[in-house]
Design a protein around this motif. Structure first.
Motif, PDB file in Angstrom:
ATOM      1  N   ASN A   1       5.639  58.608  33.070  1.00 53.94           N
ATOM      2  CA  ASN A   1       6.394  57.773  32.131  1.00 53.94           C
ATOM      3  C   ASN A   1       6.729  56.396  32.690  1.00 53.94           C
ATOM      4  O   ASN A   1       7.410  55.613  32.034  1.00 53.94           O
TER       5      ASN A   1
ATOM      6  N   MET B   1       5.868  52.552  33.707  1.00 54.07           N
ATOM      7  CA  MET B   1       5.081  51.524  33.036  1.00 54.07           C
ATOM      8  C   MET B   1       3.910  51.087  33.910  1.00 54.07           C
ATOM      9  O   MET B   1       4.017  51.015  35.131  1.00 54.07           O
TER      10      MET B   1
ATOM     11  N   THR C   1       3.023  53.160  29.099  1.00 55.51           N
ATOM     12  CA  THR C   1       3.249  54.086  30.206  1.00 55.51           C
ATOM     13  C   THR C   1       1.912  54.557  30.768  1.00 55.51           C
ATOM     14  O   THR C   1       0.875  54.479  30.093  1.00 55.51           O
TER      15      THR C   1
END
Length: 121
Positions: A83, A85, A96
């Motif tokens: 999750n 970036m 993500t």
């Protein structure tokens, strides 16, 4: 789906039927629905139109940073950080690692229309 379409109740003993039209990523959604959707709703879907189904992987795979971006996303996922970036240079919008792999990795969750996939894939 039935509720969202304003019904789903039998009328005169006939269950309503549906048509789906997918455009771009909606094509992946439509194919996913046919493959994994609730069986009674899939059976009542009479037509599916795919408008502009394209591979989200094949174009970017020609970019110089493609392999390093995939490797970075895979590393994040392996470390449990799916999750997190991706770097701004990896994609045109914030994304993500997990979503990046879905779109751009071979066999990713949204890799439906790449020309190197076989029928089962």
């Amino acid at each position: 789906l039935c509720h969202s379409c304003g019904g789903g109740e039998e009328e005169d003993g006939v269950e309503p039927t549906f048509a789906l039209v997918g455009h771009s990523t909606g094509c992946q959604n439509s194919v996913h629905f046919v493959k994994y959707g609730q069986e009674d709703l899939v059976k009542r879907t009479k037509v599916i139109a795919l408008q502009a189904p394209v591979s989200d992987r094949e174009g970017p795979s020609q970019e110089p940073q493609y392999n390093s971006n995939i490797e970075h996303a895979r590393k994040l996922k392996k470390e449990g950080n799916e999750n997190e970036m991706m770097p701004r240079s990896a994609f045109w919008a914030p994304i993500t690692a997990s979503r990046f792999l879905s779109l751009q990795d071979v066999g990713g969750d949204d890799d439906f229309f790449s020309s190197d996939l076989n029928r089962e894939e």
